[in-house]
Write a protein that holds these residues in place. Sequence first.
Motif: not given
Length: 1030
Positions: A189-193, A144, A130-132, A140, A137, A195
Motif C-alpha cells: 500500500s502506498t497510502s492509508w486510503t 482502520t 508510515e502514514f503519520d 484514522k 490524524e 491500505y
Amino acid sequence: MMDYDETTAFLGQWGRFQQTVFFLLCASTIPNGFNVFSMIFLADIPRHHCLVPEVNLSQEWRNAIIPIEVVNGKEELSRCSRYRLDVVRNLSDQGFIPGRDVNVTELGKEGCLDGWSYSRDIYQSTIVTEFDLVCSEQWKQPFTSSVYFLGVLCGSFFSGQLSDRFGRKPVFFATMAVQTLFGFFQAFSTSWTVYSILFFVNGLGQISNYVAAFVLGSETLTGNIRVLFASVGVCLFFVFGYMMLPLTAYFIRDWRSLQLTLSLPGLVYIPFWWFIPESPRWLLSQGRVEEAEAILRLAAKKNKVEAPQVIFTDYDADMAKTQFKPEERHTVVDLVRTTNIRITTAIVCLVWFSLSIGYIALSLNTSRLHGDPYINCFISASIEIPAYISCWLALKYFPRRLSLAVTALLGGLSLYFIQLVPQSLPELFIALEMLGKFGIATGLAMIFVYSAELYPTVIRNTAMGACNTVSRMGSTISPYFMQLGMFHKYLPYILLGTLAVLSALATLFLPESFRRPLPETIQQMPKRQRIKWPCTTTEDDSPKPVVSGTMKDYDETTAFLGQWGRFQQTVFFLLCATFIPNGFNVFSIIFLADIPHHHCLVPEVNLSQEWRNAIIPIEVVNGKEELSRCSRYRLDVVRNLSDQGYIPGRDVNVTELGQEGCLDGWSYSRDIYQSTIVTEFDLVCSEQWKQPLTSSLYLQGILCGSFFSGQLSDRFGRKPVLFTSMALQTLSAFVQVFSPSWTMFSIFHFIGGMTYISKYMVGFVLGTEIFTGNIRDLFTSLGVCLFFAFGYMMLPLVAYFIRDWKSLQLTVSLPGLLYIPLWWLIPESPRWLRSQGRVEEAEAILRHAAKKNNVQAPQVIFEDDDADIKSEHHSVVDLLRTSNIRITTAILCLMWLSLVTGYYGLSLNTSRLHGDAYMNCFVSAAVEVPAYIFSWVALKYLPRRLSLISTMLLGGLSLYFIQLVPQSLPALYIALEMLGKFGIAIAGAVMYPYTGELYPTVIRNTAMGVCSTVSRVGSSVAPFIMQLSE
C-alpha cells in the motif's frame, strides 16, 4: 435433521472421512487468527513527539523544546506540540538557559510542523509511523480497524445468503482466496486510503470464509463430533493462529514484512479443494439427492463401511416435495416471518452483538495494558484455550441456556470489578480483564453452536450470516470503545460489562436445543418455553393472592380482550410516556441548586495584584487546601498595607490579619454553571441551610401529594386526578422560572413536588388496573421505570448544554404541554368504575377496547354486578380495620420509608462525588436501567419476598462497605455507591407492584398514597442526610 442423522448412522461418527474433514476445516481457520487481530501490532501507536529539525540549538534547548504534560497522573513529553522553534532558536543564540534564565512554560507553542519522531523501542515501523496517523490524524488509527470490521459486516450479510444459494464449498474457497490475495496486496500500500480499502476487502473475505467453514463442518459432522468441531476444533485452531501472531510479530517488527508473512500461509490451502466435500445436508435441501448420496458413498468407502443400496429411501417421494423444494428459495425475510422465529432472532442478535463487541474490544486492547504488548497479546490469546475447552465441556454436559447465561455473567461481572482495582495492582487489573475475556470468549463460542442448532438447514447459513451482521455492527465500533477511557478510565469496562450481563439475561428467554436433533425446516424449529426456577413454586401449588372477588372476576371476565392488543399497546406507551417529565423534574434540583466554587467578592478598589491574590484566606478542607468560601482578610487593613507597599508573605504574615465576612457578596466560579438558584439568591455561608431545604420542601410536597392524591383518586377517579396533577406540575414548574426570591421559588417547588407524586402514583395505579397478566408486570416493573429513567438520563444531557438555571427550568417544564392530547386517548380505569358501581361506563370502555383489538365483546360483560356491587366509599381508616391489614400496612410503610430515603439521598448526592457532575448524574441515572430490567425479571420469575430481601441486602451492604474505601480510590467509592443505588432501585421498583398486588381495588390507591406519604417523611430529610458528612 433426525432423519438425516439416522439415515447416515451407518458411516459412524469418527471414521477417516470425518477425520479428514474435521482437521482440514479446522486448519482453514488458522489464517483467521492471524488476520483478525493483526492490527494490534500493525497499527499500534508508539511513543512519539514533535520532530526537532537539525538547526542551530544548544543541547539544553533541544531537550527543553518539547513541553511536559501530565497524562493519567504521569509526566510525559507532549505528543502534538512544541515550543515555537523561531523563539527557541533566538533564545538559544542569545545564550539563555531554559529553566534558569527563561520560564519555558510561558513560551508560545506550535504544532509538529516538521513531522514526528517515533520511538523504536518496540516497533521498527507500523502503519501509524508510515502514514503519520497521530494528533489531528489519530482518528484514522481506530478507524482502520473499523473499516476491517465493516468488511466483516458486509461479508457476514452476503456470504450467508450466497452459500445458502450456491453451496458451502464454492463460497468457502472463493472467500479464502480473497482473504489471501488482498492481504498480500496490503503489504504494498502506498497510502492509508489504499491500505484501508484493501483491508475492507480482507475483512469481507475473512468472515465469509470462517462462517462457511463453520456451517460446512456443522452439517457434515454428526453427534459428539459436531459439538467437538464447533466448540473446540474451530476455536482452538483459530487460537493457534492468534497465539502465533505475537510470536511472529516479536521477530518481525516492520509492518510491511509482517503483513506479507501473515498473508502467505493462505496459499497452503489450495489443495484442500480436492479433499473437502460439499455439505450433503445442503444438497438435500436443494433436492440434489444423487450428489448427496455420491458424497456419502465416497465417505463410506473411506470409512471402510458398506452403504445401503438406496441411502435416502423416502427423500425422492416425500422430502423433496414437502420439506426441500428446490424451487423454494429462502431469504433473510424468513428470519422474521413468524412470532417464534422473530423473538429468537432478536435475542440471538443481541447476544451476538454484545459478546462480539466485548471480545474484539478486549482483544484489541492488549497493547494498551501495563507491561510488554507481545506478552499481553499472547496471554490474551492463550486464555481462549481454557475458554474453548470449557465451552466444549459445557456443550457436552449442560443445557445451552444455562451455560451461555453463566459464562456471559462471569465475563460481565469481572469487567465491572476492574474499577475496584487500585493503580498499585496492575497485575490484578490485567487478571480481571483476562477473566472477563475468558467468560466472553466462552459465551461467544457457545452462541455459534447454539445459533446453528436453533435454525433449520434451509436458512441456517442465512441466519448465521444475519446474526454475524448484527454482531459486526458492534465490532465496527469496538475499536473506539476502549478510547472512551480518555473521558473516564473505567467507562469502557462498565459498558462492556453491562452488555455482557444483558446478554446473560436475554439468553434465558431462548428455546433449549440441548441433545435435540438439528431442525431441517422452519416448522421444526424449537419453540420457546417458560423458564422453570427451582426456587419458585409451580402454578398448581402457588398460593393464590388474597384479594377481593371483584379483582379475580375482572381478570377472568375481561380475558376476551387478550393482553397485548392495540388498546393495551396504546395505553401502555402513552401512560409510560407521562413518566418522562417526572425523571426531569424530581432531580432537576441537582443542577438548579448546586453550589459552585465561590469566595468573597473583592470590590474594585486600589489594591496591588499581590494583595488581591492574598486577601482570601487559605483553608484546609478534607485534607486539601482551598480558598475560604465565607471570609476574607479585613479589607481596610489590606488596603492600608497595599498602599504602604508591603508584600504579603514577605513583609507581612497574612495569617495574623483579622478576618471579616463577605460584606460585598460572593464571586462564583462559572467553570461548570452560568448560574444556579444558589448564585441567584446567594444561598451560601449563613444562608446555605436554604440549599438542602429547597430539595426538602419539594419532597415535603411529595409527602402531602402522596397522602391526598390517593384518596382523591379513589373518590373522583384515576383519570381526572392524573391530568389535573399533570397540568399543575407543568404550570408550577413554568412559574418557578420567574421567581423573584428564594421564598417564592420554594413555594412553587413545594407545589411541583405535590403534583409530581400525584401524577406518578395515579398513572402507576391506572396502568396496574387496566393491564392484566404479564403486561401488568411489564408495565409496573419495566415500562414506568425505564421511561422515568429515560427522563432522568436526559436531565444531565440537557443541563450540560443549558447552564443557566432559568433556561434549564423552562426547558424541563415545557414538555408537559405535549401531554394535553392524551386526555382523549387514555381511558378511566374500568376496575375503579366497577368498584364504584358505574358498570355501564366500565362496559363502554371495554367494548371500545374490544373494537380496537378486533375482538368480539360479550353481550353482557359483568353479569352479576348490579346485585353484588354497590357504590361504597373507602378511606384511610380501612387500612387499620383488621389485624392482618394493620400489620401489612406497617411493614410496607417501613420498607417504603427506608427505600425512598436511600434512593433520594444517593440520587441527590451525585454533584458531591469525585469527578464531573454531569457524568456522575448520568451514571447514577443509567444504573437504574439494568436495575429495572432486573426488577422485571424478578417480578416475572421470583417470589416477591425473596426479591426484596436480596436486593435490599445488596444495597445496604454496598453502602456499609463504602467506609472501608481509602481516599486514594475515589472510583471505588463511586462504584460502591452506584451498586448501593442499584440494589435500592431494584427493591423500590419491586415494591410498587408488590404493594399494589396486596391491596384490593377499592382501597388500592389510598394504600399506595399512605405508604408513599410515610416514605416521603424520609425523603424530606434525605437532602440533609448527605450533609451529615460535614
